[in-house]
Design a protein around this motif. Structure first.
Motif, PDB file in Angstrom:
ATOM      1  N   PHE A 125       0.784  -1.228   0.000  1.00 40.41           N
ATOM      2  CA  PHE A 125       0.000   0.000   0.000  1.00 40.41           C
ATOM      3  C   PHE A 125       0.819   1.284   0.000  1.00 40.41           C
ATOM      4  O   PHE A 125       0.256   2.365   0.042  1.00 40.41           O
ATOM      5  N   ASP A 173       0.656   6.751   0.446  1.00 40.68           N
ATOM      6  CA  ASP A 173       0.306   5.703   1.399  1.00 40.68           C
ATOM      7  C   ASP A 173      -1.191   5.435   1.316  1.00 40.68           C
ATOM      8  O   ASP A 173      -2.003   6.280   1.678  1.00 40.68           O
ATOM      9  N   LEU A 174      -1.560   4.255   0.837  1.00 40.93           N
ATOM     10  CA  LEU A 174      -2.964   3.876   0.698  1.00 40.93           C
ATOM     11  C   LEU A 174      -3.383   2.861   1.762  1.00 40.93           C
ATOM     12  O   LEU A 174      -4.323   2.100   1.559  1.00 40.93           O
ATOM     13  N   THR A 175      -2.701   2.867   2.887  1.00 40.72           N
ATOM     14  CA  THR A 175      -2.994   1.916   3.962  1.00 40.72           C
ATOM     15  C   THR A 175      -4.432   2.038   4.447  1.00 40.72           C
ATOM     16  O   THR A 175      -5.049   1.047   4.830  1.00 40.72           O
ATOM     17  N   SER A 176      -4.992   3.231   4.390  1.00 43.53           N
ATOM     18  CA  SER A 176      -6.373   3.419   4.841  1.00 43.53           C
ATOM     19  C   SER A 176      -7.373   2.668   3.964  1.00 43.53           C
ATOM     20  O   SER A 176      -8.503   2.431   4.372  1.00 43.53           O
ATOM     21  N   ARG A 177      -6.974   2.276   2.770  1.00 37.39           N
ATOM     22  CA  ARG A 177      -7.866   1.549   1.860  1.00 37.39           C
ATOM     23  C   ARG A 177      -7.656   0.039   1.950  1.00 37.39           C
ATOM     24  O   ARG A 177      -8.144  -0.711   1.122  1.00 37.39           O
ATOM     25  N   ARG A 178      -6.975  -0.419   2.963  1.00 40.01           N
ATOM     26  CA  ARG A 178      -6.534  -1.801   3.087  1.00 40.01           C
ATOM     27  C   ARG A 178      -7.662  -2.816   3.203  1.00 40.01           C
ATOM     28  O   ARG A 178      -7.599  -3.885   2.628  1.00 40.01           O
ATOM     29  N   ASN A 179      -8.715  -2.559   3.914  1.00 44.47           N
ATOM     30  CA  ASN A 179      -9.753  -3.557   4.179  1.00 44.47           C
ATOM     31  C   ASN A 179     -10.955  -3.433   3.254  1.00 44.47           C
ATOM     32  O   ASN A 179     -12.085  -3.650   3.658  1.00 44.47           O
ATOM     33  N   ARG A 180     -10.734  -3.124   2.020  1.00 45.42           N
ATOM     34  CA  ARG A 180     -11.819  -3.037   1.044  1.00 45.42           C
ATOM     35  C   ARG A 180     -11.789  -4.265   0.152  1.00 45.42           C
ATOM     36  O   ARG A 180     -10.772  -4.926   0.017  1.00 45.42           O
ATOM     37  N   THR A 199      -8.857  -3.164  -4.154  1.00 48.84           N
ATOM     38  CA  THR A 199      -7.833  -2.184  -3.828  1.00 48.84           C
ATOM     39  C   THR A 199      -6.999  -1.850  -5.058  1.00 48.84           C
ATOM     40  O   THR A 199      -6.845  -2.664  -5.956  1.00 48.84           O
TER      41      THR A 199
END
Length: 124
Positions: free
Chosen positions: A18, A30-37, A40
């Motif tokens: 991410f 940083d796309l860590t906030s989109r991790r639980n979709r 991605t």
């Protein structure tokens, strides 16, 4: 004598799934906030779009690396380098039902409009 053609060379380090960092400037996406979709997108293309937006040469070559797991240093991710513009115009998408695939980049409002018209992303 053959004249040398100089093009810009950009090195981007992938950090996990991410995060991507432009080595020369330190610019990071940083796309860590989109991790639980369920679907991605990778960080490489958004970083390249940001570099183009900041005025970097779109014809410059992008070399993508990551840390080596079995030794010190970095290893290349892809067999060949592509232009900054090529990466900026693509998205690497992964979902729960499909492995990573590359598709044409579409800004968010266009993507919403297409799904509202009853078209699915896979048919466009």
């Amino acid at each position: 004598m053959i004249p040398a053609v100089l093009t810009a060379m950009y090195t981007i380090e992938l950090i996990g799934s991410f995060v991507a960092r432009h080595v020369e400037s330190g610019l990071t996406v940083d796309l860590t906030s989109r991790r639980n979709r369920s679907t991605t997108k990778g960080p490489l293309s958004p970083l390249c779009r940001k570099l183009v937006e900041l005025g970097h040469d779109p014809d410059g070559r992008v070399h993508v690396i990551r840390k080596a797991l079995d030794r010190d240093g970095h290893i290349p991710v892809f067999q060949r380098d592509r232009t900054l513009e090529t990466w900026a115009n693509r998205d690497c998408v992964e979902s729960e039902t499909r492995s990573v695939h590359v598709q044409k980049y579409r800004p968010y409002p266009d993507a919403v409009e297409a799904t509202q018209k009853g078209q699915h992303l896979s048919t466009i």
